[in-house]
Design a protein around this motif. Sequence first.
Motif, short mmCIF file in Angstrom:
data_model
loop_
_atom_site.label_atom_id
_atom_site.label_comp_id
_atom_site.label_asym_id
_atom_site.label_seq_id
_atom_site.Cartn_x
_atom_site.Cartn_y
_atom_site.Cartn_z
N ASN A 184 0.86 -1.11 0.20
CA ASN A 184 -0.11 -0.09 -0.03
C ASN A 184 0.77 1.09 -0.46
OD1 ASN A 184 -2.26 -1.37 0.14
ND2 ASN A 184 -2.48 -1.01 2.57
N VAL A 185 0.06 2.33 -0.49
CA VAL A 185 1.13 3.17 -0.50
C VAL A 185 0.20 4.53 -0.04
CG1 VAL A 185 0.27 3.61 -2.99
CG2 VAL A 185 2.33 4.67 -2.22
N ILE A 186 1.43 5.76 0.36
CA ILE A 186 0.00 6.75 1.15
C ILE A 186 0.40 7.92 0.20
CG2 ILE A 186 0.21 8.37 3.26
CD1 ILE A 186 -0.44 4.43 3.56
N CYS A 187 0.19 8.93 -0.16
CA CYS A 187 0.24 9.57 -0.82
C CYS A 187 -0.63 11.43 -0.83
CB CYS A 187 -0.01 9.86 -2.85
SG CYS A 187 1.53 8.42 -3.52
N VAL A 188 0.80 12.03 -1.19
CA VAL A 188 -0.51 13.39 -1.05
C VAL A 188 -0.25 14.25 -2.46
CG1 VAL A 188 1.87 14.31 0.22
CG2 VAL A 188 -0.22 15.82 0.81
N ASN A 189 -2.02 14.96 -2.65
CA ASN A 189 -1.30 15.75 -3.72
C ASN A 189 -0.16 17.07 -2.97
OD1 ASN A 189 -2.12 19.00 -4.43
ND2 ASN A 189 -3.73 17.45 -5.61
N ILE A 190 0.96 17.39 -4.15
CA ILE A 190 1.41 17.93 -4.41
C ILE A 190 1.51 19.59 -4.06
CG2 ILE A 190 3.73 18.89 -5.24
CD1 ILE A 190 4.02 16.25 -6.72
N LYS A 191 0.09 20.17 -4.50
CA LYS A 191 -0.08 20.93 -4.23
C LYS A 191 -0.60 21.81 -3.32
CE LYS A 191 -2.59 24.35 -6.90
NZ LYS A 191 -4.45 24.38 -7.60
N ALA A 192 -0.87 20.62 -2.15
CA ALA A 192 -1.54 20.60 -0.62
C ALA A 192 -0.49 20.56 -0.22
CB ALA A 192 -3.05 19.12 -0.70
N PHE A 193 0.19 19.57 -0.21
CA PHE A 193 1.82 19.58 0.53
C PHE A 193 2.43 20.98 0.70
CE2 PHE A 193 5.89 18.56 1.13
CZ PHE A 193 5.98 17.85 2.84
N GLU A 194 2.73 21.84 -0.83
CA GLU A 194 3.58 22.60 -0.98
C GLU A 194 2.84 23.40 0.20
OE1 GLU A 194 4.25 22.84 -4.39
OE2 GLU A 194 6.27 21.29 -4.55
N ALA A 195 1.47 24.12 -0.17
CA ALA A 195 0.59 25.39 0.46
C ALA A 195 0.97 24.67 2.28
CB ALA A 195 -1.40 24.92 0.62
N LEU A 196 1.35 24.29 2.43
CA LEU A 196 1.31 24.16 4.44
C LEU A 196 2.71 25.16 4.91
CD1 LEU A 196 1.09 20.17 4.74
CD2 LEU A 196 -0.78 21.59 5.26
N PRO A 197 2.38 25.62 5.74
CA PRO A 197 3.96 26.30 6.09
C PRO A 197 4.96 24.77 6.40
CG PRO A 197 2.06 26.03 7.95
CD PRO A 197 1.22 24.77 6.79
N LYS A 198 6.64 25.31 6.02
CA LYS A 198 7.20 24.31 6.42
C LYS A 198 7.39 23.44 7.55
CE LYS A 198 10.51 25.04 2.60
NZ LYS A 198 9.10 24.62 1.09
N ALA A 199 7.01 23.86 8.72
CA ALA A 199 7.85 23.15 10.04
C ALA A 199 6.63 21.96 9.75
CB ALA A 199 6.83 23.85 11.12
N SER A 200 4.98 22.49 9.25
CA SER A 200 3.96 21.26 9.02
C SER A 200 4.43 19.71 8.06
CB SER A 200 2.98 21.53 8.63
OG SER A 200 1.73 22.48 9.54
N GLN A 201 5.23 21.22 6.80
CA GLN A 201 5.96 19.96 5.31
C GLN A 201 6.42 19.12 6.24
OE1 GLN A 201 7.44 21.99 2.54
NE2 GLN A 201 5.45 22.87 1.99
N GLU A 202 7.32 18.91 7.73
CA GLU A 202 8.37 18.82 7.90
C GLU A 202 7.63 17.70 8.87
OE1 GLU A 202 11.51 21.31 9.38
OE2 GLU A 202 12.21 21.84 8.16
#
Length: 325
Positions: free
Chosen positions: A232-250
């Motif tokens: 199984n793979v867990i994926c995130v939409n790149i746009k949604a990910f990049e819209a997060l604050p840096k700290a949340s991305q990390e």
Amino acid sequence: MSSLRKMALAAAAASLLGAATAQAETWNMPTPYADADFHTINVRQFAKDVETATNGDLKILVHSAGSLVKHPEIKNAIRSNQVPIGEFFLSLLTNENPVFGVDSLPFLATDYDQAWKLWQASRPVIEKLLEKQRLKVLYAVAWPPQGFYSKFDVTTGGDLKGLKLRAYNPLQQKLAIELGMVPTQVEVPDIPQAFATGQVAAMMTSPATGASSKAWDFVKYYYDVQAWLPKNVICVNIKAFEALPKASQEAVMKAAAAAETRGWEMSKKETVVKTKVLVDNGMVVSKPTPELKAAFEKAGKVITADWVKQGGADAKAILDAYNKM
Ligand code: PCA
């Protein structure tokens, strides 16, 4: 308005609000399998870790068992950002590109060490392909080795002929046909019903899925073939990910790495525990006879040769990298 659309609008509204006030964001996360499944338990822990690490800035709401989005649609729902994140069975995408099915090639990687190596060898190619669809891979976790469940005792390849097989991806369908079986695509939640109505009489899956679907209610035999370990793979939409604050991305990336390590460990334990559950519930659990194993291997070779041809340069690169490990 459909509940999915309502949720999407609510999430969009929440994220607008978030941008304006730097407040908490909530992500809906569809997953295919039931709450008791180890993959789902792992996903929920991942969601909790993200929430804790972001001090509640990012909350991930897990919608299990295809309750928000049906399994075959989860990938495209993430792609279109209908949902920002989700889980799906990677080899479901084999018809898009054979490379997505590398983990379901019979007898290429048959234990956890090999399956992990195959994931390392294939990850760069798979990431690149999914990135083209605006999906970022967070982590992947293997299912326990796949074995054969049957209503009837099966000792040779000849015994397989004409059996109706529940299949879960295009490669398994091909394998079934090569072995003279008749495949039907059935999602996990529909397995008991498919057996009860005689739509299928056999399946190839893990002890985990056999136990969660209470296989003993409809089949007697389990052969521990150890044919492959799909993921199984867990994926995130790149746009949604990049819209997060840096700290949340990390925080997401860190929780994902932890979930991957934890998930593979859970899977190993699951193999032992759930095989015992099959025995405890009266199933006849055994290794396949050498004749039966040979029949699976012979058909597997045909499937693999075909896959190599169709997969082209990417498939070759993965196999070369894997063989060097
Ligand atoms: N269970 C899932 C995928 C592989 C597995 O072990 C299924 O049967 O669909």
